[in-house]
Scaffold this active site. Sequence first.
Site, short mmCIF file in Angstrom:
data_model
loop_
_atom_site.label_atom_id
_atom_site.label_comp_id
_atom_site.label_asym_id
_atom_site.label_seq_id
_atom_site.Cartn_x
_atom_site.Cartn_y
_atom_site.Cartn_z
N ARG A 1 0.79 -0.95 -0.42
CA ARG A 1 0.17 0.07 0.27
C ARG A 1 0.65 1.51 0.14
NH1 ARG A 1 -2.46 -3.79 -1.43
NH2 ARG A 1 -4.22 -4.67 -0.50
N SER B 1 -10.84 -0.79 3.83
CA SER B 1 -9.90 -1.08 4.83
C SER B 1 -9.97 0.18 5.75
CB SER B 1 -8.60 -1.84 4.54
OG SER B 1 -9.61 -3.30 4.21
N GLU C 1 -4.04 3.55 6.22
CA GLU C 1 -4.26 3.06 5.45
C GLU C 1 -4.94 4.46 4.44
OE1 GLU C 1 -5.02 -1.08 3.02
OE2 GLU C 1 -6.57 0.52 1.31
C1 FAD Z 1 -15.86 -0.45 -0.09
C2 FAD Z 1 -14.09 -0.03 -0.45
C3 FAD Z 1 -12.93 -1.59 -0.83
C4 FAD Z 1 -11.71 -1.71 -0.88
N1 FAD Z 1 -10.61 -2.26 -1.31
C5 FAD Z 1 -9.54 -2.29 -1.53
C6 FAD Z 1 -8.92 -3.73 -2.25
O1 FAD Z 1 -9.08 -4.22 -1.01
N2 FAD Z 1 -7.54 -2.99 -1.73
C7 FAD Z 1 -7.02 -2.07 -1.75
O2 FAD Z 1 -5.91 -1.72 -2.37
N3 FAD Z 1 -7.77 -0.89 -1.89
C8 FAD Z 1 -9.13 -0.55 -1.71
N4 FAD Z 1 -9.88 0.16 -1.35
C9 FAD Z 1 -9.79 1.84 -1.25
C10 FAD Z 1 -9.55 2.30 -2.67
O3 FAD Z 1 -10.29 1.69 -3.52
C11 FAD Z 1 -8.44 2.43 -3.97
O4 FAD Z 1 -7.19 3.05 -2.81
C12 FAD Z 1 -8.27 2.65 -4.81
O5 FAD Z 1 -7.22 2.82 -5.63
C13 FAD Z 1 -8.79 4.44 -4.61
O6 FAD Z 1 -8.79 5.08 -6.27
P1 FAD Z 1 -9.80 6.61 -5.63
O7 FAD Z 1 -10.06 7.01 -7.14
O8 FAD Z 1 -10.63 6.38 -5.39
O9 FAD Z 1 -8.72 7.58 -5.18
P2 FAD Z 1 -8.67 9.23 -4.48
O10 FAD Z 1 -9.23 8.58 -2.83
O11 FAD Z 1 -9.61 9.21 -5.01
O12 FAD Z 1 -7.29 9.85 -3.94
C14 FAD Z 1 -6.60 8.15 -3.27
C15 FAD Z 1 -5.40 9.70 -3.18
O13 FAD Z 1 -4.50 9.66 -4.19
C16 FAD Z 1 -4.86 10.78 -4.31
N5 FAD Z 1 -4.87 10.90 -6.29
C17 FAD Z 1 -5.94 10.48 -6.76
N6 FAD Z 1 -5.88 10.43 -8.00
C18 FAD Z 1 -4.63 10.33 -8.13
C19 FAD Z 1 -3.93 10.92 -9.52
N7 FAD Z 1 -4.35 10.80 -10.58
N8 FAD Z 1 -2.89 11.45 -9.98
C20 FAD Z 1 -1.96 11.33 -8.52
N9 FAD Z 1 -2.89 11.38 -7.99
C21 FAD Z 1 -3.90 10.69 -7.22
C22 FAD Z 1 -5.63 11.84 -4.00
O14 FAD Z 1 -4.80 13.38 -3.63
C23 FAD Z 1 -5.79 10.90 -2.93
O15 FAD Z 1 -4.31 11.49 -2.27
C24 FAD Z 1 -11.20 0.24 -1.09
C25 FAD Z 1 -12.45 1.45 -1.43
C26 FAD Z 1 -13.52 1.21 -0.81
C27 FAD Z 1 -14.67 2.25 -0.37
#
Ligand code: FAD
Length: 337
Positions: free
Chosen positions: A162, A237, A333
């Site tokens: 992570r 998580s 995380e």
């Molecule tokens: C129900 C649920 C289950 C999940 N299960 C998992 C799992 O099994 N495994 C896992 O690893 N994660 C899991 N996650 C966490 C999440 O889905 C991941 O971390 C996902 O990759 C986040 O993507 P996002 O676009 O929503 O990021 P955001 O929440 O929009 O951003 C996260 C971070 O990245 C930055 N960011 C966003 N886009 C960019 C970009 N294009 N360039 C640079 N920085 C950027 C943001 O500023 C922020 O700091 C889960 C979340 C939920 C709600």
Amino acid sequence: MKILNHFSLKNYTTFGIEAKAEQFVAVHSVADLKSILEQNKTKKKFVLGGGSNMLLTKNIEALVIHIDLKGKKILKEDADFVWVESQAGENWHEFVLYTIEQNFGGLENMSLIPGNVGTTPVQNIGAYGTEIKDTFVSCEAMNIENQEIKTFTKEECHFGYRESVFKNEVKDQYIIVSVVFKLRKQNHKINTSYGDITAELEKNKVTTPTLKDVSNAVIAIRKSKLPDPAELGNSGSFFKNPILLKADFEPIHQKFPEMKFFDISETEVKVPAGWLIEQAGLKGKRFGDAGIHKNQALVLVNYGNATGQEILDVSKIVQDTVYNMFGIHIEAEVNII
Ligand SMILES: Cc1cc2nc3c(=O)[nH]c(=O)nc-3n(C[C@H](O)[C@H](O)[C@H](O)COP(=O)(O)OP(=O)(O)OC[C@H]3O[C@@H](n4cnc5c(N)ncnc54)[C@H](O)[C@@H]3O)c2cc1C
């Protein structure tokens, strides 16, 4: 491209918490992203993908740039592999389903993870024995300061559990605009060893699973275990599984011989944070509208109108209780803002 003022982010994060962006803009092309950055050089910026890995504890006094770049294409292929590029704003799960439809293997175990493709390298997402680093080739990212595009190779991303360079060395310096994955066209490496995948396949009487079978099994397991953010605000998580040196773990394990752990190297073990939280008696505990999920101790939830600060307070209660009981610090995380 329209910049909106005092824009509510409630529907832009999976926690569903009210917080306002001082300014908000959605960008749909790399050219738009470049001009927005050029025109707003002195303004503080904040990057938003699918909002599934962040807890907003306050209003964002910045220009929030919502990455909505769409498109995917095959860059090249040989007899065994295909190199697929996706723009950052594509929905991750839809992208996984697209690769499975094409019979491209490698992402199936990460079905149904929320968020955008462009964010997957940020924390090296992973599930069911697979991480993004296993198929990641490179990503292109725009330097926020000078708008130059840099290609980050896998080695340059410094992927860990992570973790990546985007959370550390170059934090807040780059916006990822596209990602390239190398996927298998044949001789798929089906991995059903992790979690309940084998049991789920057996239940469905699947003996030689396809990519689609594995994906369906993962989707079914995730749906049965994790709360759907559309129904109950959460960010998956909330905590990482702590990694301890074996030398530090040994005395703790002697005191708590029933403690679960996994060897991850010759010198380190990983302890399931969910187990620690459950043993600390916190699973299902509710503090107003913020709480710990009743089935998944790792997941903090918003029962309706919790504030980000209230969720953060609960996370601190969890960290302190676990530390006081086991002497183990569990780290968030989720990105706390
Ligand atoms: C129900 C649920 C289950 C999940 N299960 C998992 C799992 O099994 N495994 C896992 O690893 N994660 C899991 N996650 C966490 C999440 O889905 C991941 O971390 C996902 O990759 C986040 O993507 P996002 O676009 O929503 O990021 P955001 O929440 O929009 O951003 C996260 C971070 O990245 C930055 N960011 C966003 N886009 C960019 C970009 N294009 N360039 C640079 N920085 C950027 C943001 O500023 C922020 O700091 C889960 C979340 C939920 C709600």
